[in-house]
Design a protein around this motif. Structure first.
Motif, PDB file in Angstrom:
ATOM      1  N   MET C 340       0.837  -1.194   0.000  1.00  0.00           N
ATOM      2  CA  MET C 340       0.000   0.000   0.000  1.00  0.00           C
ATOM      3  C   MET C 340       0.875   1.249   0.000  1.00  0.00           C
ATOM      4  O   MET C 340       0.631   2.208  -0.719  1.00  0.00           O
ATOM      5  CB  MET C 340      -0.943  -0.008   1.204  1.00  0.00           C
ATOM      6  N   ARG C 346      -4.448  -0.490  -3.544  1.00  0.00           N
ATOM      7  CA  ARG C 346      -5.585  -0.380  -2.640  1.00  0.00           C
ATOM      8  C   ARG C 346      -5.545  -1.555  -1.674  1.00  0.00           C
ATOM      9  O   ARG C 346      -4.975  -2.611  -1.976  1.00  0.00           O
ATOM     10  CB  ARG C 346      -6.893  -0.383  -3.435  1.00  0.00           C
ATOM     11  N   ARG C 347      -6.195  -1.356  -0.536  1.00  0.00           N
ATOM     12  CA  ARG C 347      -6.133  -2.352   0.526  1.00  0.00           C
ATOM     13  C   ARG C 347      -6.578  -3.739   0.057  1.00  0.00           C
ATOM     14  O   ARG C 347      -5.974  -4.753   0.387  1.00  0.00           O
ATOM     15  CB  ARG C 347      -7.012  -1.882   1.683  1.00  0.00           C
ATOM     16  N   ARG C 348      -7.631  -3.759  -0.709  1.00  0.00           N
ATOM     17  CA  ARG C 348      -8.188  -5.041  -1.126  1.00  0.00           C
ATOM     18  C   ARG C 348      -7.193  -5.809  -1.995  1.00  0.00           C
ATOM     19  O   ARG C 348      -6.960  -6.996  -1.802  1.00  0.00           O
ATOM     20  CB  ARG C 348      -9.486  -4.790  -1.916  1.00  0.00           C
ATOM     21  N   GLU C 349      -6.573  -5.088  -2.959  1.00  0.00           N
ATOM     22  CA  GLU C 349      -5.582  -5.730  -3.833  1.00  0.00           C
ATOM     23  C   GLU C 349      -4.357  -6.167  -3.036  1.00  0.00           C
ATOM     24  O   GLU C 349      -3.858  -7.271  -3.194  1.00  0.00           O
ATOM     25  CB  GLU C 349      -5.115  -4.741  -4.909  1.00  0.00           C
TER      26      GLU C 349
END
Lengths: 501, 105, 501
Positions: C340, C346-349
């Motif tokens: 990050m 992004r956090r999800r990735e």
């Protein structure tokens, strides 16, 4: 062969084979003949592995012929207690449970003896799974004391002691959990040593009490025992026994040195213990004088907690035995009783009929003592008492190089004379404490009893991992006993002299 | 408190050793006598005394390398099975664990 | 039965997990040098030690101890330097010695924790009132770990003659000891979990952590990672715990979630109907989506545990622990934060890529090769890579660059990746050879749009009635018409122009 086996110890045989005075095969054949001639009366062996013996001996001779090192025990016949594995033999622990058990690997101690050039002659009788002091609990036969075939050879390594005493083999291996080498050595008039715990690998020795068991040699002389010890520790720590240690020592070095000025601890209350028979007490007195004559100095010591050693032993031993014997369930090996519908029933009945009475007693005692709620009352305190006994020894060994004490309260008794388990247990009083503390100990014959004519022994105990010093004192005692005319050195039992080659 | 026959029955069942009624009596007598012999264990003041579970002094951290069959101990399947009372193919065999009744299942 | 959401409004679930993980990355078993393998013929990776043969002795595997120390460090446990192994007794033929070598009250790793981030749909299982949640409904919760201890796995048993290989009704059982003695670490959580989703996330996070450490393949399917769940429920606001039910046979994350959810609802129904929950072990049946009783527990089992005298105790030196610490890889949480921070993911990735060591490695190597395209590399890694089996970092890098430079479309990238899957072919060459360049010719694209619009009267009307979303469908049609070669952004632009004209 120029001389009969009766007159040759391990040291002389190894030397003779190395020099080519006689071959390993000749020695093995002589030993086989002696066994053939005598063992019918002694019943020391459960199995004689003649082919394996001759094959090993031929290999030793071939090595010599090829100019290779034949090893310090070249051609020396030895017997193996039947709780030690040797591929090509059965290992029965003198139990129905393992009557047909074929060894799948060779115990490190046996391997090391063979690696040193020694010749395995067979497997000797014992108390079932080593539970006992007379070898009477063997499921297969009654071994007799070569000094008087109406008497017990002691136990549990009774077969090994008797085989050496009868002159069938010059060396034998035994295991000692609470005196199982020293007491039969004492009863049969031979030298028997329990090394310090960890000196000799336990890998391949069927376990009784894992924290108490130690393998050691029997011989007719201290030198023979020292020679065998050299082989047993050669190579150092065994990677297959996590509790074994590096103690590569030459136990023969300085063995004959003077013991002038060495201090031998003596505990008055033990030397005159109420359980001792008068002849044993006399024998011990002689032993003390002999040691003083050899130049050693006697010093008074105390082992304040030694009275509790028996109790600690009969907690720790059965607990460890319970779990060590749990594996005998008839699934992977061992006796399996057919005809039971469920696994639990099959296991319970296989164990009921595969084990003898004493093996069952000890396991149930252990199973009880480990139960939750009971553990804290017996097992844990027993290990605390072990701390106290160990500390007693440490304090005593600050003041002396070794301790002299009785080995057994009496000489060998007649068959059936002692049958009450509790009385039998109590007779282990003098040997048990060094299994509890782990230090080395040795039984040395010091004469024949005034009343029974049976061998009397003194026990020497040394500090942990100072077995060499203990052996030197044992040798001095043996020399002195011979010089004083109390007993002939390296003698075999008189009734068995001159039978066989 | 002395062990009762029921206690001993329980211990024997746990330890998977079947006992006949006579044996149960003998075992009961034996165990109670043996336990009496153990009394000295409890005769000392053991407060603050550490237990010695291992008679090997300071020996600790004994570990082996992660090397397959470093000491040649592995057994062929025939050797592994040769002392078993019952096998099937390459496996050890045991009877029904819960008890097999005709018509079960 | 009520739904989980309904039940959890009135009731609080208290869940603890016991998670067993085989250290499959090791070469040998826990206490012997037998090869570790799941796939060999029965009873081929066995020796006297793991078959529990009499006389065999255990020696602990150093790498196994290192692995558990690493597992402890990764889960914030306190590493206990002074610890030892215990014998835990129970008669069952899957444990060759009829005792398991495991640890006692002090395990190698004690008192750890893992922090869970509960997001999305799963976060709704926990009523908002019981925990502070973020605006999007997500929350974090710290789950305490009681201990992680070292032990050995049991043999595999096949029950013959019963239904579905189950024990009931079986006429006999066959035993394969290949698995017996495989190093196993058991993690026990405190009962801190409150929803099936939290339990699932804990298990998932632990798996990711162990995968990152490289100590196990953590396969739930093949049983190298196994989970038992304990669950009880109590009325919201109550302090006293309900009766605990243990659940077995959980072999997927979904099973863990669904079994717990079912069990919570079942218990609620029992209690709401005035019944009582029994202390029992239940078996999850994925096919029937329910749990059934395996056995009822009346009294606690007495395993008669005591320190194993065959295994010297541990007093791990600081250097040993430091060596383990030095070998620790970057763990998923730290990796995610770095992605990050350094790459702007992004956090999800970042979470997705960091979770799996192989994916993370592919991503990082591709980023290094692709230069300044980390976001596109992440996009490709997350959205395209899962569909192929084996692609090289340079291929991912090169494809990402091709997309970034508008040379090919994302749809074409998917096709290229499939073509180079399992090869070492260069994606640029594939693109050139097949003429897969993205179409940028304005006339061709406008013609494609017009052709699509000619058949899309309905969508045009919808758009013009204010349903702007329908443009997505039209872009898709244009992509199809151009066989993926057109740039969807371009198509969107042209469509908009046409529709709003």
């Amino acid at each position: 062969m120029m001389y009969g086996l009766d007159h040759l110890g391990a040291v002389q045989i190894a030397r003779g084979v190395a020099k080519g005075d006689f071959s390993a095969v000749e020695v093995a054949e002589a030993s086989l003949e002696v066994i053939e001639a005598k063992d019918g009366d002694v019943c020391a062996f459960l199995q004689v592995c003649a082919e394996l013996a001759l094959k090993t001996a031929r290999e030793t001779d071939a090595r010599r012929a090829a100019g290779k090192n034949v090893g310090p025990l070249a051609g020396v016949p030895f017997a193996i207690k039947d709780n030690m594995h040797l591929v090509g033999t059965r290992t029965t622990c003198a139990s129905r449970m393992l009557e047909h058990y074929e060894s799948t690997f060779t115990a490190t101690c046996v391997r090391r003896m063979i690696d040193a050039g020694a010749t395995p002659m067979g497997k000797t009788n014992m108390d079932e799974f080593a539970f006992g002091s007379t070898t009477e609990s063997s499921a297969f036969c009654k071994t007799r004391n070569p000094w008087d075939v109406e008497r017990v050879p002691g136990g549990s390594s009774g077969g090994s002691a008797a085989a050496v005493a009868a002159g069938e083999v010059p060396l034998a291996l035994g295991s000692d959990t609470g005196g199982s080498i020293r007491q039969p050595a004492c009863f049969c008039g031979v030298v028997g040593m329990k090394p310090t715990y960890g000196a000799v690998s336990r890998y391949g020795v069927v376990a009784f009490g894992s924290s108490l068991d130690q393998v050691g040699p029997f011989g007719r002389s201290v030198s023979d025992v020292a020679l065998a010890m050299n082989a047993l520790v050669a190579g150092g720590k065994d990677p297959l026994d996590a509790t074994s240690r590096d103690v590569e020592t030459n136990y023969l070095a300085g063995l004959d040195d003077s013991v002038e000025g060495m201090r031998v601890g003596i505990m008055g209350s033990l030397m005159t213990h109420q359980s001792l028979s008068p002849e044993v007490m006399l024998g011990l007195k002689d032993a003390c004088s002999v040691l003083e004559d050899q130049g050693a100095r006697l010093v008074e010591i105390e082992l304040p907690h030694i009275d509790s050693a028996i109790a600690a032993y009969y907690v720790i031993g059965p607990c460890e035995a319970f779990s060590n014997l749990a594996r005998f369930d008839g699934v992977r090996f061992g006796y399996r009783e057919p005809g039971h519908a469920t696994l639990a029933e099959q296991t319970a009945w296989s164990r009921a009929h595969g084990f003898g009475a004493e093996a069952k007693r000890r396991q149930l005692l252990g199973a009880y003592l480990l139960a939750s709620g009971v553990y804290d009352k017996y097992y844990y305190p027993a290990q605390q008492v072990r701390t106290l006994i160990t500390a007693d020894y440490q304090a005593a060994f600050d003041r002396c190089d070794a301790i002299i004490l009785p080995c057994a309260p009496t000489t060998a008794w007649r068959f059936g004379e002692v049958s009450d388990p509790a009385r039998m247990y109590a007779s282990d009083l003098f040997t048990i404490s060094s299994n509890i503390a782990g230090n080395g100990s040795i039984s040395v014959p010091v004469g024949l009893g005034r009343d029974t004519g049976m061998p009397v022994a003194a026990q020497l105990q040394g500090p942990t991992f100072q077995d060499q010093k203990m052996l030197r004192l044992a040798r001095a005692l043996e020399r002195g006993v011979h010089e004083a005319g109390l007993m002939k050195a390296a003698a075999i039992a008189p009734a068995f002299v001159g039978r066989g080659r | 408190m002395a062990l009762t026959r029921d206690d001993v029955r329980g211990i024997a069942s746990y330890a998977r050793i079947a006992l006949t009624e006579d044996e149960l009596d003998e075992m009961c007598t034996y165990l109670n006598a043996a336990i009496e012999l153990l009394a000295p264990i409890r005769a000392y003041d053991l407060t603050d005394v550490e237990p010695t579970f291992y008679p090997m002094g300071e020996l600790a951290n004994v570990m082996a390398a992660d090397e397959p069959d470093e000491y040649g101990c592995m057994l062929g399947v025939e050797e592994a099975l040769k002392n078993a009372a019952s096998t099937r193919g390459r496996a050890f065999r045991v009877p029904s664990i819960l008890g097999f009744k005709e018509g079960d299942g | 039965m009520k739904s989980l959401a309904e039940v959890l409004c009135d009731w609080e679930a208290v869940i603890g997990l016991e998670i067993h993980t085989e250290l499959t990355a090791l070469k040998t078993k826990m206490f012997c040098n037998c090869r570790l393998s799941h796939h060999d013929e029965p009873n081929t990776n066995v020796c006297p030690v793991c078959l529990g043969m009499p006389g065999a002795l255990p020696v602990p595997n150093r790498e196994a101890i290192k692995s558990i120390v690493m597992a402890g460090l990764a889960t914030n446990c306190k590493i206990q330097k002074r610890t030892c192994f215990y014998r835990k007794h129970y008669f069952y033929p899957d444990m060759a010695k009829n005792y398991q070598t495991t640890q006692g009250p002090v395990a190698f790793c004690m008192n750890g924790r893992l922090v869970l981030e509960v997001t999305g749909e799963g976060a709704t299982e926990r009523p908002d009132s019981t925990i502070g949640k973020d605006d999007d409904g997500s929350y974090t919760v710290s789950i305490r770990i009681k201990r992680i201890h070292m032990e050995e796995d049991a043999a595999k048993m096949v029950h013959v003659g019963g239904k579905e290989g189950r024990i009931g009704g079986a006429s006999e059982s066959l035993i394969d000891y290949n698995r017996c003695g495989i190093p196993l670490i058991e993690l026990v959580t405190d009962p801190d979990l409150r929803t099936p989703e939290e339990a699932r996330l804990f298990m998932e996070k632990l798996r990711q952590t162990f995968l990152a450490l490289g100590i196990s393949d953590c396969s739930l399917e093949h049983g190298s990672m196994r989970c038992d769940g304990n669950v009880s429920i109590r009325r919201r606001g109550d302090v006293e715990l309900g009766t605990k039910v243990e659940m077995k046979n959980i072999n997927s994350f979904k099973s863990l979630h669904d079994a717990l959810a079912y069990e919570i609802c079942r218990q609620a129904q029992v209690l709401e109907e005035g019944g009582a929950v029994l202390q029992e072990t239940r078996h999850w049946e994925p096919s029937g989506r329910r749990t059934t009783v395996m056995r009822t527990k009346e009294a606690a089992d007495d395993y008669r545990m005591y320190p194993d005298p065959d295994l010297p105790p541990f007093n791990l030196p600081d250097e040993f622990i430091e060596q383990c610490r030095a070998r620790m890889p970057e763990l998923p949480d730290a990796k995610r934060n770095r992605y990050m921070k350094s790459y702007g993911l992004r956090r999800r990735e970042a979470t997705y890529i960091a979770a799996d060591p192989k994916t993370a490695r592919l991503f990082e190597e591709a980023v290094a090769l692709a230069g300044d395209a980390p976001l596109m590399v992440a996009n490709v890694t997350m959205n395209l890579v899962p569909a192929v089996r084996n692609v090289q970092p340079f291929q991912v890098a090169s494809i990402s660059q091709l997309i970034c430079s508008d040379a090919i479309t994302f749809a074409q990238a998917r096709e290229v990746l499939q073509i180079v899957d399992g090869t070492t072919d260069d994606p640029r060459q594939v693109v050139d050879e097949r003429g897969m360049r993205q179409c940028t010719d304005a006339i061709t694209m406008a013609n494609a749009v017009d052709a699509v619009l000619a058949h899309s009267k309905k969508q045009i009307n919808q758009y013009q009635d204010g349903n702007k979303k329908v443009i997505g469908y039209l872009i898709g049609q244009c992509m199809k018409a151009s066989q993926g070669a057109g740039n969807p952004k371009y198509f969107g632009k042209i469509l908009k122009e046409r529709l709003e004209r």
